[in-house]
Design a protein around this motif. Structure first.
Motif, PDB file in Angstrom:
ATOM      1  N   SER A  93      56.547  48.636  50.144  1.00 50.10           N
ATOM      2  CA  SER A  93      56.286  49.137  48.786  1.00 50.10           C
ATOM      3  C   SER A  93      56.411  50.636  48.641  1.00 50.10           C
ATOM      4  CB  SER A  93      54.878  48.718  48.331  1.00 50.10           C
ATOM      5  OG  SER A  93      54.721  47.324  48.433  1.00 50.10           O
ATOM      6  N   GLY A  94      56.328  51.395  49.695  1.00 43.82           N
ATOM      7  CA  GLY A  94      56.397  52.847  49.579  1.00 43.82           C
ATOM      8  C   GLY A  94      55.157  53.390  48.875  1.00 43.82           C
ATOM      9  N   ARG A  95      55.344  54.401  48.001  1.00 40.20           N
ATOM     10  CA  ARG A  95      54.207  55.024  47.293  1.00 40.20           C
ATOM     11  C   ARG A  95      53.997  54.351  45.938  1.00 40.20           C
ATOM     12  NH1 ARG A  95      54.682  61.340  47.136  1.00 40.20           N
ATOM     13  NH2 ARG A  95      52.488  61.066  46.582  1.00 40.20           N
ATOM     14  N   SER A  96      53.928  53.055  45.901  1.00 42.01           N
ATOM     15  CA  SER A  96      53.716  52.332  44.646  1.00 42.01           C
ATOM     16  C   SER A  96      52.231  52.080  44.455  1.00 42.01           C
ATOM     17  CB  SER A  96      54.484  51.011  44.652  1.00 42.01           C
ATOM     18  OG  SER A  96      53.980  50.165  45.664  1.00 42.01           O
ATOM     19  N   THR A  97      51.909  51.576  43.305  1.00 40.71           N
ATOM     20  CA  THR A  97      50.502  51.277  42.996  1.00 40.71           C
ATOM     21  C   THR A  97      49.987  50.072  43.764  1.00 40.71           C
ATOM     22  OG1 THR A  97      51.262  49.953  41.109  1.00 40.71           O
ATOM     23  CG2 THR A  97      50.713  52.266  40.699  1.00 40.71           C
ATOM     24  N   VAL A  98      50.893  49.321  44.385  1.00 39.93           N
ATOM     25  CA  VAL A  98      50.450  48.164  45.168  1.00 39.93           C
ATOM     26  C   VAL A  98      49.623  48.620  46.364  1.00 39.93           C
ATOM     27  CG1 VAL A  98      51.236  46.155  46.477  1.00 39.93           C
ATOM     28  CG2 VAL A  98      52.459  46.875  44.405  1.00 39.93           C
ATOM     29  N   VAL A  99      50.032  49.757  46.950  1.00 37.69           N
ATOM     30  CA  VAL A  99      49.313  50.258  48.123  1.00 37.69           C
ATOM     31  C   VAL A  99      47.936  50.763  47.743  1.00 37.69           C
ATOM     32  CG1 VAL A  99      49.430  51.893  50.018  1.00 37.69           C
ATOM     33  CG2 VAL A  99      51.515  50.818  49.161  1.00 37.69           C
ATOM     34  N   GLY A 100      47.810  51.324  46.567  1.00 38.56           N
ATOM     35  CA  GLY A 100      46.503  51.792  46.104  1.00 38.56           C
ATOM     36  C   GLY A 100      46.121  53.106  46.735  1.00 38.56           C
ATOM     37  N   ASP A 101      44.811  53.257  46.989  1.00 39.49           N
ATOM     38  CA  ASP A 101      44.292  54.508  47.523  1.00 39.49           C
ATOM     39  C   ASP A 101      44.772  54.785  48.940  1.00 39.49           C
ATOM     40  OD1 ASP A 101      42.930  54.845  45.177  1.00 39.49           O
ATOM     41  OD2 ASP A 101      41.096  53.887  45.945  1.00 39.49           O
ATOM     42  N   ALA A 102      45.229  53.757  49.668  1.00 44.57           N
ATOM     43  CA  ALA A 102      45.666  53.955  51.046  1.00 44.57           C
ATOM     44  C   ALA A 102      46.922  54.798  51.130  1.00 44.57           C
ATOM     45  CB  ALA A 102      45.902  52.602  51.724  1.00 44.57           C
ATOM     46  N   SER A 103      47.709  54.884  50.009  1.00 45.30           N
ATOM     47  CA  SER A 103      48.925  55.695  50.053  1.00 45.30           C
ATOM     48  C   SER A 103      48.597  57.160  50.264  1.00 45.30           C
ATOM     49  CB  SER A 103      49.718  55.512  48.756  1.00 45.30           C
ATOM     50  OG  SER A 103      48.942  55.962  47.641  1.00 45.30           O
ATOM     51  N   GLY A 104      47.495  57.620  49.693  1.00 50.58           N
ATOM     52  CA  GLY A 104      47.086  59.007  49.914  1.00 50.58           C
ATOM     53  C   GLY A 104      46.711  59.257  51.367  1.00 50.58           C
ATOM     54  N   ALA A 105      46.076  58.275  51.997  1.00 52.20           N
ATOM     55  CA  ALA A 105      45.720  58.416  53.413  1.00 52.20           C
ATOM     56  C   ALA A 105      46.965  58.489  54.281  1.00 52.20           C
ATOM     57  CB  ALA A 105      44.827  57.253  53.840  1.00 52.20           C
ATOM     58  N   LEU A 106      47.979  57.668  53.963  1.00 54.77           N
ATOM     59  CA  LEU A 106      49.208  57.696  54.749  1.00 54.77           C
ATOM     60  C   LEU A 106      49.978  58.987  54.508  1.00 54.77           C
ATOM     61  CD1 LEU A 106      50.415  53.995  54.373  1.00 54.77           C
ATOM     62  CD2 LEU A 106      49.353  55.075  56.345  1.00 54.77           C
ATOM     63  N   ASP A 107      49.986  59.495  53.233  1.00 54.08           N
ATOM     64  CA  ASP A 107      50.636  60.770  52.972  1.00 54.08           C
ATOM     65  C   ASP A 107      50.006  61.880  53.789  1.00 54.08           C
ATOM     66  OD1 ASP A 107      52.277  59.479  51.266  1.00 54.08           O
ATOM     67  OD2 ASP A 107      51.296  60.172  49.424  1.00 54.08           O
ATOM     68  N   GLN A 108      48.696  61.890  53.838  1.00 54.69           N
ATOM     69  CA  GLN A 108      48.004  62.919  54.617  1.00 54.69           C
ATOM     70  C   GLN A 108      48.241  62.734  56.115  1.00 54.69           C
ATOM     71  OE1 GLN A 108      43.894  63.279  53.582  1.00 54.69           O
ATOM     72  NE2 GLN A 108      43.460  64.835  55.162  1.00 54.69           N
ATOM     73  N   PHE A 109      48.337  61.492  56.550  1.00 55.39           N
ATOM     74  CA  PHE A 109      48.582  61.214  57.974  1.00 55.39           C
ATOM     75  C   PHE A 109      49.961  61.726  58.409  1.00 55.39           C
ATOM     76  CE2 PHE A 109      50.537  58.198  61.008  1.00 55.39           C
ATOM     77  CZ  PHE A 109      49.772  58.485  62.128  1.00 55.39           C
ATOM     78  N   PHE A 110      50.991  61.453  57.598  1.00 53.98           N
ATOM     79  CA  PHE A 110      52.352  61.838  57.984  1.00 53.98           C
ATOM     80  C   PHE A 110      52.634  63.328  57.782  1.00 53.98           C
ATOM     81  CE2 PHE A 110      53.259  57.229  57.317  1.00 53.98           C
ATOM     82  CZ  PHE A 110      53.740  56.968  58.588  1.00 53.98           C
ATOM     83  N   THR A 111      51.799  64.020  57.029  1.00 53.92           N
ATOM     84  CA  THR A 111      52.013  65.459  56.807  1.00 53.92           C
ATOM     85  C   THR A 111      51.084  66.328  57.643  1.00 53.92           C
ATOM     86  OG1 THR A 111      50.496  65.343  54.910  1.00 53.92           O
ATOM     87  CG2 THR A 111      52.867  65.142  54.469  1.00 53.92           C
ATOM     88  N   ARG A 112      50.375  65.740  58.565  1.00 50.28           N
ATOM     89  CA  ARG A 112      49.509  66.526  59.444  1.00 50.28           C
ATOM     90  C   ARG A 112      50.336  67.417  60.364  1.00 50.28           C
ATOM     91  NH1 ARG A 112      44.542  62.886  61.859  1.00 50.28           N
ATOM     92  NH2 ARG A 112      43.179  63.022  60.023  1.00 50.28           N
ATOM     93  N   ALA A 113      49.652  68.407  60.939  1.00 50.55           N
ATOM     94  CA  ALA A 113      50.336  69.313  61.869  1.00 50.55           C
ATOM     95  C   ALA A 113      50.763  68.574  63.135  1.00 50.55           C
ATOM     96  CB  ALA A 113      49.422  70.490  62.213  1.00 50.55           C
ATOM     97  N   GLN A 114      50.001  67.557  63.507  1.00 50.58           N
ATOM     98  CA  GLN A 114      50.352  66.790  64.704  1.00 50.58           C
ATOM     99  C   GLN A 114      51.619  65.966  64.508  1.00 50.58           C
ATOM    100  OE1 GLN A 114      47.435  66.840  63.277  1.00 50.58           O
ATOM    101  NE2 GLN A 114      45.875  67.504  64.786  1.00 50.58           N
ATOM    102  N   MET A 115      52.043  65.784  63.253  1.00 53.41           N
ATOM    103  CA  MET A 115      53.246  65.006  62.967  1.00 53.41           C
ATOM    104  C   MET A 115      54.442  65.911  62.692  1.00 53.41           C
ATOM    105  SD  MET A 115      52.180  61.914  63.258  1.00 53.41           S
ATOM    106  CE  MET A 115      53.475  60.938  62.490  1.00 53.41           C
ATOM    107  N   HIS A 116      54.380  67.149  63.150  1.00 58.13           N
ATOM    108  CA  HIS A 116      55.529  68.036  63.020  1.00 58.13           C
ATOM    109  C   HIS A 116      56.714  67.448  63.765  1.00 58.13           C
ATOM    110  CE1 HIS A 116      58.045  71.663  63.610  1.00 58.13           C
ATOM    111  NE2 HIS A 116      57.509  72.052  62.450  1.00 58.13           N
ATOM    112  N   ASP A 117      57.920  67.674  63.234  1.00 54.89           N
ATOM    113  CA  ASP A 117      59.095  66.987  63.755  1.00 54.89           C
ATOM    114  C   ASP A 117      59.351  67.313  65.221  1.00 54.89           C
ATOM    115  OD1 ASP A 117      61.585  65.337  63.126  1.00 54.89           O
ATOM    116  OD2 ASP A 117      62.455  67.179  63.952  1.00 54.89           O
ATOM    117  N   GLN A 118      59.354  68.593  65.584  1.00 54.67           N
ATOM    118  CA  GLN A 118      59.632  68.958  66.965  1.00 54.67           C
ATOM    119  C   GLN A 118      58.526  68.483  67.910  1.00 54.67           C
ATOM    120  OE1 GLN A 118      60.346  73.150  67.132  1.00 54.67           O
ATOM    121  NE2 GLN A 118      62.290  73.032  65.986  1.00 54.67           N
TER     122      GLN A 118
END
Length: 626
Positions: A93-118
């Protein structure tokens, strides 16, 4: 005691000893390899475990516990189900309303400093290399040992079957019965079946490790591409984030494979033996996320219940028709228990066939030593003289007796009784079997000089037990090596109160024995306290020119140990004597303050060092103290 079963089973014992050594050594190697692979597996997934634990914390904050009770759960399996569910929703579903509040948690998870590309790229390489090393460790340290156990157990089972059939056939013609079989064929079959189960379990575990490597690689690739895509959301079309997202875009096949193992249940479920799977603390979070809980293979007491498609008929037959696979550690422990029972049977068989003779003494002793010598046997009646009978023990007696010359082996006892050393020779062979109630023994008294005390007795020479059947040819001549008797002697000077300790070594081939008959009562033989006259004893002389009324005089080789003043310090010391006939050396360890070790050359000529001060000086040069 007599052991008539030993020469009959000497070839069987060689096979058993080789199998015992091989199976147990390979089992220990397999267990060490499994433990090392377990630690490597958990260490390889530790970086991903840290990331997923942070994701669980975010999910528990963004979504209330009432709507998702698995969020914030302390168990790895429950938390992994939450991560798997959210990842699958994010893929579909990606960032759709089906995911609900959990989409914000995943956005924050993937944009953390520990998830830097290098950083994520270096971490992915390290995780993939560590997981690959687990497979290499299992192949190099466990696979060969497991195969060797299967081969040895199959060989042992075939030998047990053939031995059992030969014993059954021999029972009809007066041969051996099944009670003398050293290996139980049914227990050998159980060992073979368990070893095959171990190999099948290990093969399945190895296959799961290979599959887990692919899942970890796909999951890391998807996480890296998704992290770049999430960072690019909301940026300009020509931004660096958009360009990195296009470069990190993964193929459709990777996404489909990740979605496939996230949507399916785990490869197998585990249970702790009581029918419940609540206790899963041994599992790590990452392996539950990818659906491959390999820790179940490495934990004692757990069984895996694979999918129906993974259960073959052969494996089900080995496990009693159930679709269950025991863990590697549990299977190894089971094989250890089977081997303990299997290889304990020879001990019980030999114990039952052992013909024992309990010896009681009317006169108590403080020190005793036991030794075994090979007798002259049939070689004594071949016309040879006594002087040519080297390599055998042919005791001298005051009266000629052919039964003594025909004895195949002897058991010698030397014990300290007051001012004498009593020497007893017990004949071996059929005379000790349970159906014989009468027999004889030889006895001689060794008188020690006045003022000396025996503190320890040790036989010096090659034990006859090691050469009873060294050759397949019955006519082969068996020869013994050096044979002597060693005594630790102590002398206390009444004038100077000096305590002198020496090691006396002498040959006993010329000792004259007397023959005494005994009667066996309730399996016991009593050595009577018959007094022997001085003219019938052997005298140990300190000097060569010393005379006595004894029938023979022996001058021993003397080695000086220590000289001290006062008896208080000597009483606190404890000594241990070891004599090696094959090397011609002896050692005396004196425990105290300080502890000393004296090593002697016992085969050096002592013709010029047996008197007075000369003996003291040369004896001190022979010993080396450390």
């Amino acid at each position: 005691y007599g052991m008539p079963l030993l020469p009959q089973k000497r070839f069987d014992l060689q096979i058993l000893s080789a199998s015992y050594r091989s199976i147990f050594s390979h089992l220990w190697d397999a267990r060490k390899g499994i433990c090392a692979a377990t630690n490597s597996w958990k260490a390889a997934l530790r970086p991903l475990d840290t990331k997923f634990q942070g994701l669980l914390t975010l999910l528990s904050k963004y979504q209330p516990l009432e709507s998702s009770p698995t969020f914030g759960a302390g168990r790895s399996s429950a938390g992994a189900e939450s991560v798997r569910l959210e990842f699958l929703r994010f893929i579909l579903s990606g960032r759709s309303t089906v995911v609900g509040d959990a989409s914000g948690a995943l956005d924050q998870f993937f944009t953390r400093a520990q998830m830097h590309d290098q950083l994520l790229q270096r971490e992915a390489r390290g995780v993939e290399a560590a997981v690959a090393s687990v497979e290499g460790m299992l192949r190099s340290r466990v696979l060969a040992s497991v195969r060797a156990v299967v081969y040895r157990s199959e060989e042992l089972y075939g030998w047990a079957r053939s031995s059992s059939k030969s014993n059954i056939k021999g029972g009809d013609t007066g041969g051996e019965d099944s009670s003398s079989t050293l290996v139980d064929p049914e227990m050998a079959l159980c060992l073979y079946a368990s070893s095959r189960a171990l190999f099948l379990t290990f093969d399945r575990c190895l296959g799961y490790v290979v599959e887990a490597r692919g899942r970890v690689r796909d999951l890391l690739a998807w996480m890296r591409g998704t992290a770049a895509r999430v960072r690019a959301w909301g940026t300009a079309a020509d931004s660096v984030q958009r360009k990195n997202a296009r470069n990190r875009r993964i193929g459709d096949g990777v996404v489909r494979r990740v979605a496939a193992f996230l949507s399916r249940p785990m490869v197998f479920s585990s249970w702790n033996g009581n029918g419940s799977n609540d206790d899963m603390d041994h599992r790590v979070l990452t392996e539950c996320v990818i659906g491959m809980p390999l820790s179940d293979f490495f934990v004692t007491g757990y069984s895996q219940q694979p999918r129906v498609a993974d259960c073959d008929k052969e494996n089900a037959a080995l496990h009693g028709g159930t679709k269950c696979i025991r863990s590697l550690e549990s299977t190894v422990q089971s094989i250890f228990r089977i081997c303990t029972v299997l290889f304990d049977r020879p001990r019980s068989v030999f114990a039952q066939s052992l013909n024992t003779l309990d010896i009681c003494f009317e006169v108590e002793h403080s020190i005793m030593a036991i030794h075994t010598r090979i007798g002259a046997g049939p070689h004594a009646t071949s016309g040879g003289e006594r002087d040519n009978m080297s390599g055998f023990f042919l005791p001298k007696i005051n009266k000629k007796d052919t039964s003594i010359e025909e004895c195949p082996f002897w058991t010698l006892l030397a014990r300290s009784i007051g001012t004498a050393v009593e020497f007893i020779a017990l004949p071996g062979g059929t005379g000790f079997e349970s159906e014989f109630n009468k027999g004889y023994y030889l006895r001689a008294n060794l008188m020690i000089p006045e003022g000396w005390e025996v503190t320890n007795i040790v036989f010096y020479g090659d034990d006859g037990i090691s050469s009873l059947s060294p050759d397949l040819n019955d006519d082969a001549k068996i020869r013994e090596g050096r044979q002597s008797l060693g005594c630790m002697m102590k002398f206390i000077d009444p004038l100077s109160i000096e305590v002198r300790e020496e090691l006396w070594v002498f040959e006993y081939e010329d000792v004259v024995f007397q023959k005494f008959d005994f009667e066996r009562i309730h399996g016991e033989v009593t050595i009577s306290a018959t007094k022997v006259g001085k003219d019938e004893c052997t005298f140990l002389a300190v000097l060569e020119d010393e005379t006595s009324d004894a029938i023979i005089t022996i001058v021993p080789k003397r080695r000086h140990i220590s000289t001290s003043r006062g008896g208080s310090q000597v009483q606190k010391q404890r000594q241990q004597v070891n004599l090696c006939g094959s090397r011609g050396t002896g050692g005396v360890v004196t425990f105290g303050a300080p502890t000393s070790l004296d090593i002697f050359d016992l085969e050096e000529d002592e013709n010029n060092t047996s008197s007075g001060e000369d003996d003291d000086e040369s004896s001190q040069e022979d010993g080396s103290t450390t």
